[in-house]
Design an enzyme around this catalytic site. Structure first.
Site, PDB file in Angstrom:
ATOM      1  CD  GLU A  39      -2.786  -1.293  -0.087  1.00 23.41           C
ATOM      2  OE1 GLU A  39      -2.990  -0.264  -0.769  1.00 23.41           O
ATOM      3  OE2 GLU A  39      -3.206  -2.420  -0.415  1.00 23.41           O
ATOM      4  CG  HIS A  52       1.587   5.292  -8.722  1.00 17.99           C
ATOM      5  ND1 HIS A  52       0.729   4.374  -9.270  1.00 17.99           N
ATOM      6  CD2 HIS A  52       2.109   5.974  -9.766  1.00 17.99           C
ATOM      7  CE1 HIS A  52       0.739   4.507 -10.596  1.00 17.99           C
ATOM      8  NE2 HIS A  52       1.569   5.468 -10.918  1.00 17.99           N
TER       9      HIS A  52
HETATM   10 ZN   LIG Z   1      -2.691  -2.816  -4.697  1.00 18.94          ZN
END
Ligand SMILES: [Zn+2]
Length: 706
Positions: free
Chosen positions: A496, A502
């Site tokens: 996560e 990201h």
């Molecule tokens: Zn994922």
């Protein structure tokens, strides 16, 4: 257990706001409608109450509609600047309120929020249908798209225009009036059904508690499982009792260690029957209707099946490409699982038992075989995996790869006392964004782990920095002990956190392509790739420290951990691929009227030759990836598709001889973590790696190929 402190905090700050501002009463009372003045534009969680959402949504929806109307009805010839740019800037209030609302609805909900969600979901769907099916708006976008070569757009603008055009077409912008009306009805109904599906699972999870009664029921449970069960008991108002819930981090250790076969069966039964219990929370009919509507939707849009529709805009492109990958893995995984089963059955017999291994026995005997064959015991690893140290390891990996640092800011607003907030800084100590970590399971949180973006990065409306959250369902430690993670939990945390990076590292101009707004079968690359660093000795050796002795994880244990990595991969792959294939087959139906999903699931598993001792990772009646929001509908394969890339991508660091190789990390940031949806995913991968990936590294990693 958590409502009290929040309510009092809310009451206090509301009074403060009331004294300071001179706005009309309605706006004054509603923090969602006022500017957010907390540092970094954090949502004013302390003052938001459920009653604020309805008026806030009403206004935000009206604003959004007005902004979009203005773009659609403009008389001037369409340009990027008078159509796409304002479209990107529009609906900010709606996005802002929606993100806060849905974060709370999944991480800290209550009956009031659930009722709002049920009313709101179809309304939002209707709103977005009206936008996406607006003929005037599409005419402008289509006109621009046809002239795109002549518009002198920069590459990012060209991509944004192409993405808008594609998503309008895929939403039905080219259909006739009657078809559009039907699409809008379908979208609205799907939103309602998805909400019910998710709320039913939560209801089944909240309804189940396994209270362990005295010494006998605790047989086999190591100290850390007992302590966590005791803590869960006190969290649920059963002080002094050991309680197991259906949260993965509660039930899985119980299934691994409990020597009480009957209790394992009882807990496993409840876990795997979520959503399948007759009565108010039965998901079977809902699933049938969802599949039926999706098939109809796909056909209206010119595709034979929903899977074809869905995959046309994914990296995989076709169901056949997905099937090829899953079939390749399936055969090898089934063979590996068969060998594992034989080992487990032998372990049963070695104990002098004569029963046949069942699904509720698998984890228990896998644990025993792991101990016998690899001398590796979960309760030996766990004391080394303290939650705080694993968080520090994830942060430190981001420092070494991308130059980020994390400063805890306890004064910033949060939606629950358990949530922790960090400011993220870069090498120059400039502000990158805000990261929220919400780590513990609670009844108000849906199970599982996820990343959510409270605000996306963009530069169109000023230098807007991201705010992202990681939500997990870990169990707490005993009162004075730190929370200890299983190795799987630690991997989930890294996973996560990869998604969070990201979002945090996103470096684009236009919000619609920021961060994780990429194809579903690409979005798991940054997250799964990040898991690889947890397993490196560089990270584990520094951060795995025994919570009592303060000693580092011994080399011998590290080596045993490494050696045991491929053990039980047959099981893990089978339970995953079975779910992925069932999802694909379900969405390959051309018509689903009268579908009985339980029956359908059974038939598919027979056809696949599913080992009878293994249950799908997500059985259809509680497969929320696929049914709750549709995010992973015909897309659950994405994890494996991305895994082909992550295994291959990590190879770039291994080839460089350094898992923190600077040059490779720089390319990784530029083309993957910071790139959002700036280019086609296959192109992005090639830009990073120099070529497309092959499945070899993934199969090897899982021990499914030599
Ligand atoms: Zn994922």
């Amino acid at each position: 257990m958590s409502a009290k402190p929040r309510r009092s905090a809310a009451a206090k700050s509301t009074t403060r706001t009331a004294v300071r501002t001179k706005k009309p009463a309605a706006a004054r009372a509603n923090p969602l409608l006022s500017p957010w003045r907390a540092a970094f534009g954090m949502p004013p969680f302390g003052t938001i109450r459920p009653a604020h959402f309805r008026p806030a949504f009403t206004r935000a929806l009206a604003d959004s509609r007005r902004e979009i109307d203005r773009i659609a009805r403009a008389k001037s010839r369409p340009t990027f600047a008078n159509t796409i740019a304002p479209l990107e800037k529009s609906s900010r209030a709606l996005t802002r309120v929606s993100r806060v609302f849905f974060s709370l609805a999944s991480a800290d909900t209550n009956a009031e929020l659930q009722a709002i969600e049920r009313r709101l979901s179809p309304k939002l769907a209707a709103h977005w249908s009206a936008v996406m099916l607006d003929p005037k708006l599409f005419r402008r976008i289509d006109d621009l798209f046809q002239r795109r070569e002549a518009l002198a757009l920069d590459p990012e603008q060209a991509r944004v225009l192409e993405r808008h055009h594609t998503s309008f077409v895929r939403s039905g912008a080219r259909l006739d009036f009657r078809q559009k009306k039907r699409i809008a009805v379908i979208n609205q109904r799907l939103a309602t059904l998805g909400t019910h599906f998710a709320q039913n699972i939560l209801a089944d999870e909240q309804a189940f508690k396994l209270v362990l009664d005295g010494g006998q029921d605790l047989a086999g449970l190591p100290e850390f499982v007992r302590a966590a069960a005791l803590r869960t008991g006190s969290d649920l108002g059963l002080a002094g009792k050991h309680v197991v819930t259906l949260a993965r981090s509660s039930i899985e250790p119980f299934l691994q260690f409990s020597a009480r076969r009957g209790l394992r069966e009882k807990a496993f039964e409840a876990w795997t029957r979520r959503g399948e219990n007759a009565g108010a929370h039965d998901n079977r009919k809902i699933a049938e209707e969802i599949i039926t509507l999706r098939a109809e939707q796909a056909q209206l849009l010119g595709y034979a099946t929903f899977a074809e529709f869905r995959l046309a805009d994914a990296m995989a492109k076709t169901p056949a490409a997905v099937r090829d990958l899953l079939d390749e893995v399936w055969q090898a995984a089934r063979a590996a699982a068969g060998k594992e089963r034989d080992l487990l059955q032998k372990a049963v017999e070695r104990e002098g038992q004569n029963f046949r291994l069942e699904a509720w026995d698998w984890r228990h005997y896998a644990e025993k075989v792991r101990k016998a064959e690899f001398d590796l015991d979960e309760s030996e690893i766990k004391p080394y995996l303290q939650l705080d140290r694993v968080i520090a390891a994830a942060f430190d990996t981001a420092r070494r790869l991308f130059g980020l640092s994390f400063k805890e800011r306890p004064e910033l607003p949060r939606y629950h006392p358990d949530v922790r907030v960090w400011e993220v800084l870069d090498r120059q100590r400039s502000h990158v964004g805000v990261f929220l970590g919400d780590y513990f399971a609670r009844p108000s949180k849906r199970s599982g782990a996820w990343m959510s973006g409270l605000r996306s990065q963009q530069r169109l409306a000023g230098d807007i920095r991201p705010i992202v959250a990681n939500v997990m369902s870990f169990t707490r430690g005993a009162d004075t002990d730190p929370a200890l993670l299983s190795f799987d939990d630690a991997r989930t945390l890294f996973h996560e956190f990869g998604h969070a990076l990201h979002g945090l590292l996103s470096d684009v101009t236009y919000p619609s392509i920021a961060g994780t707004a990429v194809a579903t079968d690409f979005v798991e690359l940054p997250s799964q790739l990040y898991e690889h660093w947890l397993l490196t000795p560089e990270v584990l050796k520094r951060f795995a420290v025994h919570f009592r002795t303060g000693k580092r994880m011994p080399d011998a244990l590290l080596q045993r951990l490494e050696a045991a990595r491929k053990f039980n991969q047959g099981f893990a792959t089978v339970e995953y691929v079975a779910s992925a294939l069932a999802d694909l087959e379900l969405h390959s139906l051309t018509s689903a009227a009268g579908l009985d999903i339980t029956q359908f699931e059974r038939e598919i598993l027979v056809r696949l030759g599913m080992p009878r001792e293994i249950v799908m990772r997500h059985r259809l009646p509680h497969f929320s990836h696929v049914f709750s929001s549709g995010g992973y509908a015909a897309g659950y394969y994405s994890y494996m598709w991305s895994e082909v890339m992550d295994a291959d991508a990590f190879g770039a660091f291994e080839a460089a001889g350094n898992v923190f190789d600077r040059k490779t990390a720089r390319r990784l940031k530029e083309f993957i973590y910071a790139a959002g949806n700036r280019r086609d995913p296959a192109e992005a991968y090639v830009a990073f790696r120099g070529r497309l990936p092959t499945s070899g590294a993934m199969l090897k990693k899982r021990g499914l190929a030599a």
